[in-house]
Enzyme design. Structure first.
Site, short mmCIF file in Angstrom:
data_model
loop_
_atom_site.label_atom_id
_atom_site.label_comp_id
_atom_site.label_asym_id
_atom_site.label_seq_id
_atom_site.Cartn_x
_atom_site.Cartn_y
_atom_site.Cartn_z
N SER A 1 39.87 36.39 38.45
CA SER A 1 40.97 35.47 38.16
C SER A 1 41.39 35.68 36.70
O SER A 1 41.05 34.89 35.82
CB SER A 1 40.52 34.01 38.33
OG SER A 1 40.01 33.75 39.62
N GLU A 2 42.13 36.74 36.45
CA GLU A 2 42.42 37.09 35.06
C GLU A 2 43.20 35.99 34.32
O GLU A 2 42.97 35.73 33.13
CB GLU A 2 43.18 38.42 34.97
CG GLU A 2 42.30 39.65 35.18
CD GLU A 2 42.02 39.96 36.64
OE1 GLU A 2 42.61 39.30 37.52
OE2 GLU A 2 41.22 40.89 36.91
N ASP B 1 44.68 47.71 32.86
CA ASP B 1 45.77 47.61 33.83
C ASP B 1 45.83 46.23 34.49
O ASP B 1 46.87 45.83 35.00
CB ASP B 1 45.59 48.68 34.91
CG ASP B 1 45.38 50.05 34.30
OD1 ASP B 1 46.27 50.89 34.42
OD2 ASP B 1 44.33 50.26 33.66
N ILE C 1 45.61 43.48 33.00
CA ILE C 1 45.96 42.47 32.00
C ILE C 1 47.30 41.81 32.29
O ILE C 1 47.59 40.72 31.79
CB ILE C 1 45.92 43.09 30.58
CG1 ILE C 1 45.48 42.04 29.56
CG2 ILE C 1 47.25 43.74 30.20
CD1 ILE C 1 44.99 42.63 28.25
N HIS D 1 44.91 52.10 37.06
CA HIS D 1 43.60 51.97 36.42
C HIS D 1 43.42 52.89 35.20
O HIS D 1 42.30 53.12 34.78
CB HIS D 1 42.48 52.29 37.42
CG HIS D 1 42.14 51.16 38.35
ND1 HIS D 1 43.04 50.68 39.27
CD2 HIS D 1 41.03 50.41 38.50
CE1 HIS D 1 42.47 49.69 39.95
NE2 HIS D 1 41.24 49.50 39.50
#
Lengths: 340, 332
Positions: free
Chosen positions: B63-64, B89, B91, B133
């Site tokens: 859960s960024e 990636d 972010i 990635h």
């Protein structure tokens, strides 16, 4: 179609609420309404140019939050949050100053209506990004746990926010970590200009709690006493280490999405029905039936109007933020990153 | 003389995190898979949960937005959270929290709140992991007032800059090249070691040409300088170490001496960090340059998978070509 009838029946009851608490609820609501109305009138008259997202109609929920929280409890709110700021105790010149972008504002005119923060009164963030206050409130609650204190965090948002990833990520994390945070959805039946039934396949926002593993409660958000009782109980649970609660307070937004939006997309019959439940009409009626006199209520309303007028006077006399001020607080320690 | 020990960048960052956790109870780590025994795909946090406990090294769901959002909330309460975004990636999911909130809360609150947050993230450039990635996205963040962007190239800087980032009063994006995790070097011993944010280093002195670089591209730039030296050309290599704020003074001082500049990075050349640096150098040194300011980076395509990645990303030959272009203008 979701309507106010889907909310539980009017549950206003004076049970376990003192006269002093009822008075505080109404006083808070009167101040919230006065701020909202005064700024909109000022815009309409051309007295000042600014933008607000009116909260007229949603006063009961904010007043309930204000009464349920301690001064050190935290609040995160949204661009439609002026009533929340008032209820949490942010001084009126700081609120109105920020709306008008002058040096009396909470951030000396650098934040604006959508970005009012007043840590002295527990308002840690106001956001203009729908849903994004939810994870931040989770972090505030995490800090309370790490501090070893029984402080709680409340985050308010609309029904639209519950369709965002941030909402689901944040509520899930709070449920997993059992944090002292109360998620209060001010479900005013419209996400900007789109009715709730076009954006949710479920009937109630509170149903989302089932899938995330925390209690979910729907309450009549036009009833300040019922809303207060629900929030008070959630706060008590959170303080005792019982974790988060999702509260859906169903209400209605009488003005459009922003001041100047006529709200033409709201069906006339829905609007007329909602008018019958306007808390600034129904709650005074309830108070008159429960020991308050008309003179007492008039005095509360007059005092609210006077306070707002006095604040507006201070704010409009203050200068806007100057260039020097505008360039400070980008970084700490006065660091200025520029090559001009 | 400062006592040193030989550490890899991975070990240096681990040691920096360990020291920060020991030095200040307000420091805590959160992110996906951080805690032992897994300790993350990058293994940077190995042993830290065992040493400091699961309430200081906190495993999160995938859960960024919530990881960074919760870190923002804790930071404005006076904590110094270090949030890990496993691979850069990812972010984008946390972008709102970093750009709209962490970066602006000090400003929008008139200094009444402060957000001393560090977001650590690994750049997988050069691992053949493909378009979602392996990106180098630092330019996204150089555009945001209120943030700091740090990208070390060696173990000593990694530790010293990380500690500076964690104890900085502003939010810092701290980038780690996964290709460099195993690179070893001498790192000063002791709790007090810091490398200041916003100060570039001369990684190799030279007189004929300045190569301005940072992070993963630093080793390619040093290799290019070595190759140029064999041809009798003395290239100075500047390791920026911090992209925001940018140490333009060190760059201008160097290029003022060498009169030629090449900027090399793994981000795309188009609208990459080199564009800003080239513009500033050109404006400040217009009359003093002996050749055009050159910049090299990744081609403007998504990163292709596996073996093809090398065809689009920065390499030593690109830097040498750029050096010859700027040197060739005056017929060297």
């Amino acid at each position: 179609m979701t309507s106010l009838q889907d909310a539980p029946p009017d549950s206003t009851t004076a049970e376990s609420v003192t006269k002093e608490q009822l008075s505080r609820l109404f006083s808070s609501m009167a101040r919230e309404e006065a701020v909202d109305v005064r700024i909109r009138n000022g815009i309409k008259r051309g007295e000042f140019a600014t933008v607000i997202w009116p909260s007229r109609g949603q006063e009961a929920i904010s007043a309930a939050i204000g009464l349920a929280l301690r001064p050190d409890d935290r609040l995160v709110t949204t661009y439609r949050g002026l009533h929340d700021h008032v209820a949490k105790g942010v001084p009126l010149p700081e609120i109105i100053g920020e709306v008008l972008g002058t040096s009396t504002g909470a951030s000396r005119g650098k934040g604006g209506t959508m970005h009012i923060a007043d840590p002295d009164h527990g308002v840690m963030m106001t956001t203009g990004i729908v849903g994004s206050g939810v994870p931040v409130a989770v972090g505030l609650a995490l800090a309370a746990v790490k501090d070893g204190v029984d402080r709680v965090a409340v985050v308010t948002f609309g029904d639209g926010a519950t369709n965002t990833g941030s909402f689901h990520e944040g509520v899930n994390l709070a449920a997993v970590w059992k944090l002292p945070v109360i998620f209060v959805c001010q479900n005013n039946l419209y996400a900007e200009m789109t009715p709730v039934e076009e954006t949710m396949a479920i009937e109630h926002v509170a149903q989302r709690a089932l899938g995330l593993g925390l209690p979910g409660v729907t309450v009549d958000g036009n009833d300040p006493v019922a809303t207060y009782q629900v929030i008070r109980d959630a706060v008590a649970l959170a303080r005792a280490g019982g974790g988060p609660t999702l509260i859906e307070a169903v209400t209605f937004r009488f003005e459009g999405h922003y001041a100047g939006d006529g709200g033409k997309y709201i069906p006339a019959e829905q609007y007329a029905e909602a008018k019958l439940h306007d808390p600034m009409v129904t709650f005074p009626r309830f108070l008159l039936e429960n020991g308050f006199t008309a003179a007492e209520l008039d005095e509360i309303r007059q005092q609210a109007a006077d306070e707002v007028e006095a604040a507006v006077k201070v704010v409009v006399a203050a200068p806007p933020a100057d260039l020097e001020e505008i360039r400070t607080d980008v970084y700490a320690d006065g660091l200025v990153v520029t090559h001009d | 003389m400062t006592e040193t020990q030989t550490l890899s960048i991975r070990e240096a960052i681990n040691q920096g995190l360990d020291e920060a956790l020991r030095l200040d109870p307000k420091v805590f780590l959160l992110g996906e898979d951080l805690a032992d025994p897994a300790a993350g795909v990058n293994a940077v946090t190995r042993g830290l949960a065992t040493a400091h406990g699961m309430d200081r090294v906190m495993n999160t769901p995938i859960s960024e937005a919530a990881i960074v959002g919760a870190a923002v909330g804790a930071a404005i309460e006076g904590y110094r959270p270090v949030a890990e975004i496993m691979i850069m990636d990812f972010i984008g999911i946390a972008m709102d929290q970093i750009v709209n909130h962490a970066a602006k809360l000090r400003y929008m609150s008139g200094g009444r709140t402060s957000c001393p947050l560090t977001v650590r993230t690994a750049v997988f450039a050069g691992t053949g992991s493909g378009g979602t990635h392996s990106q180098s996205l630092e330019a996204w963040f150089m555009h945001v007032p209120g943030l700091k962007v740090v990208y070390p190239s060696n173990p000593a800087d990694a530790k010293g800059l990380l500690l500076s980032s964690i104890f900085d009063p502003d939010p810092v994006l701290f980038m780690e090249a996964s290709r460099l995790y195993g690179v070893k070097g001498d790192v000063p011993v002791g709790d007090g070691y810091r490398v200041p944010i916003g100060k570039a280093a001369i990684a190799r002195p030279g007189t004929d040409l300045s190569i301005i670089t940072y992070g993963l591209a630093t080793s390619a730039s040093l290799s290019a300088a070595e190759a140029l030296a064999a041809e009798g050309i003395s290239a100075e290599v500047i390791d920026l170490r911090t992209l925001l704020p940018l140490d333009i003074d060190t760059v201008v001082e160097s290029v003022g001496r060498t009169r030629r500049a090449v900027i090399a990075h793994n981000a795309t050349t188009v609208a990459g960090p080199g564009a800003e640096i080239a513009a500033q150098v050109s404006a400040k040194l217009f009359g003093a340059l002996d050749g055009p300011v050159e910049r090299v980076g990744a081609r403007f395509t998504p990163i292709p998978a596996r073996a093809s990645e090398a065809a689009v990303t920065l390499n030593v030959a690109d830097i040498l070509s750029a050096a010859r272009r700027t040197l060739g203008v005056v017929g060297v």
